[in-house]
Design an enzyme around this catalytic site. Sequence first.
Site, PDB file in Angstrom:
ATOM      1  N   GLU A   1       0.417  -1.351   0.128  1.00 21.43           N
ATOM      2  CA  GLU A   1      -0.064  -0.061  -0.588  1.00 21.43           C
ATOM      3  C   GLU A   1       0.848   1.330   0.071  1.00 21.43           C
ATOM      4  O   GLU A   1       0.974   2.136   1.322  1.00 21.43           O
ATOM      5  CB  GLU A   1      -1.017  -0.152   1.594  1.00 21.43           C
ATOM      6  CG  GLU A   1      -2.159  -1.177   0.932  1.00 21.43           C
ATOM      7  CD  GLU A   1      -2.888  -1.714   1.658  1.00 21.43           C
ATOM      8  OE1 GLU A   1      -2.980  -0.822   3.147  1.00 21.43           O
ATOM      9  OE2 GLU A   1      -3.950  -2.357   1.776  1.00 21.43           O
TER      10      GLU A   1
ATOM     11  N   GLU B   1      -4.919  -8.483  -1.343  1.00 19.43           N
ATOM     12  CA  GLU B   1      -5.743  -8.558   0.027  1.00 19.43           C
ATOM     13  C   GLU B   1      -7.278  -8.446  -0.185  1.00 19.43           C
ATOM     14  O   GLU B   1      -7.632  -7.469  -1.579  1.00 19.43           O
ATOM     15  CB  GLU B   1      -5.428  -6.938   0.969  1.00 19.43           C
ATOM     16  CG  GLU B   1      -4.119  -7.254   1.716  1.00 19.43           C
ATOM     17  CD  GLU B   1      -3.872  -6.094   2.672  1.00 19.43           C
ATOM     18  OE1 GLU B   1      -4.979  -5.203   2.896  1.00 19.43           O
ATOM     19  OE2 GLU B   1      -2.332  -6.118   2.845  1.00 19.43           O
TER      20      GLU B   1
END
Length: 692
Positions: A304, A424
């Site tokens: 991220e 994810e």
Amino acid sequence: MRRTRWRLGLAAATAGLVAVAGIVVATSAQAAAGCRVAYTAGSQWPGGFTANVGITNLGDPVNGWSLVWTFPSGQRVTQAWNATVTSSGAQVTATNVGYNGAIATNATVSFGFNGSWTGTNTAPTSFTLNGVTCTGSVGGTTPPPTTSVPPTSRPPTTPPPAGNAMAAVAAMQPGWNLGNSFDAVGADETAWGNPRVTEALLDNIRAQGFNSIRIPVTWSNHHGGAPNYTIDAAWLARVREVVNWALADGFYVMINLHHDSWQWINTMPTDRTNVHNRYNALWTQLAAAFRDASPRLTLESVNEPQFTGSSGDAQNAQLLNELHTSFHRIVRQSGGGNATRLLVLPTLHTSADQPRVDELLNTFNTLNDPNLIATVHFYGYWPFSVNVAGGTRFDATAQQDLVGQFDRVYNAFVSRNIPVIIGEYGLLGFDRHTGTIEQGEKLKFFEYLGWYARSRRLTTQLWDNGQHFGRTSFQWSDPELIAQVKSSWTTRSGTASSDQVYVPRTGSVTSKSLTLNLNGLSFQGLRQGSTDLASGTDYTVSGSTLTLTAAAVTRLVGSRAYGVNANIQARFSAGVPWRISIITYDPPVLGAATGQTGAFSLPAQFRGDQLATMEARYADGSNAGPHNWTSFKEFDVAFAPNYSANTITLKPEFFAEVNDGQRVTLTFHFWSGTTLTYYVTKSGSNVTGTLS
């Protein structure tokens, strides 16, 4: 944010129901045949259970298998994965699917299923494989052991196809995240409340059918200072130990720089040189440490990625490209297995928005390396994912959000033969607890996600920080959820407009209708436990409308006690059945209360009903409380029901953004369709709640 191939004996220690038997396998006249089967029913609930079956081949290799057993208590298999299962009365036959027909000597294959039961759920103890009765050893003379025995070898470990990143990533499906362990920000892997990772945990996850495991690792607190940034030897050794366990289990494995992204990498716009030096130093050491690891180990540049204080999109894209380029150069130049190792590069924020996807595609085009993988994360349409702004249902808007994101990465990457991993996925509300999203709506989300990811050839890795698979119990906290997830790996499942039918506590009982979502399947009927409901008498189907007759509803609600009176299952031609709960209710009753902004709860007699959402407005109609762009507040953040305590709590986060002295009108929406009005006024730290 956030913010098994198992050893059979280890699983037996925690399973509720275990049977172990040997199986002789006839492969040829000369074969020294023998096998062992471990049957484990690890999750059980009224009328249903989930079982795993592991077959270990102790003899010569077999190619194609058929396992037969008889249920001693009349159980039925309702849905299976990793095998094709058919039944004739109490006798069950499970045959291999295309990818697991071959069982090498000392290798294990496993499959699982959901079943139904009444009375008792006794485990079968006798199995035959390819027509030969169980014995428990080579040659067929040793009686079956009474306890599970760990196999002496690991599952087969096949490297990814050389030079074919698409095939390797396809082989990683499905995947699982070891969340909130090595990525925890603190002294060690237990800093965020999870126990130390064990080999048994990985074995059990492998037994659940997962083929890849992402092991997020935060390095921030585990290395020295400039200029060398030397990684702590004990921490690196521990990470390598767990990685090696996973590789030995047959997993594809991914490691990365995880929360480093927001702890120090994000300062790159104002501290470019130091961030570069630190980042490069860490990857230089990690590349060396894992240089000769199995090709099933993949490396992810950063989790991220994000930047604070940048001038905007252009600088963000430039900085992320610099990191990816450095990562790629360092790993490739380290040689050994790293020369061709699969490397994973995320978009900015791991977002699937078109500009972010385009930016990463530019990096791929520049690097021109066939062994690269793109990754994004997906937690659903935000109002639905956290239950805010009235996003209580997996509706057309939430569905289209998923389709748009998956289509964008497919069109940009997969269509160009660049593989994509959804590194994810889940729902953000799960970070608080999985009940933030209503059960049926949650199941529809996961059913659709699994199917659409398959249609777009995307590999998925479930985010699990311990809220799904117990780290020491080795049990799923929500059997319905994992059954839906597993089913979605291979097929679609039918659903319906709701999993709840509400019946008033008093008055006449009427027929009740739901809309079936067939998802390309055919409706097969309704069942309660092991009893089929009668078409025409108990229910009718007209098009996609399923109607329970008044007579059937009357029987199902019985004495009409508050709450769930009965569960029935809608069965379809494939996938898992759809549970429908028949619920008796009366409109809830709220009570006046006084309290403090730090701990205010109002009395609530739920009387069989459940809270869906809450609105908050001032007297002039404007929105009150946090997220003041919507009247609907966030479940579990602004408010939360407590069904055992018969209260609804308005949280400090709600009152922190409520104007002092202004009366707030609350509208509580319940799943039965009931709405109730309540009023609260904050005066300093004091709160008064009234009914009028």
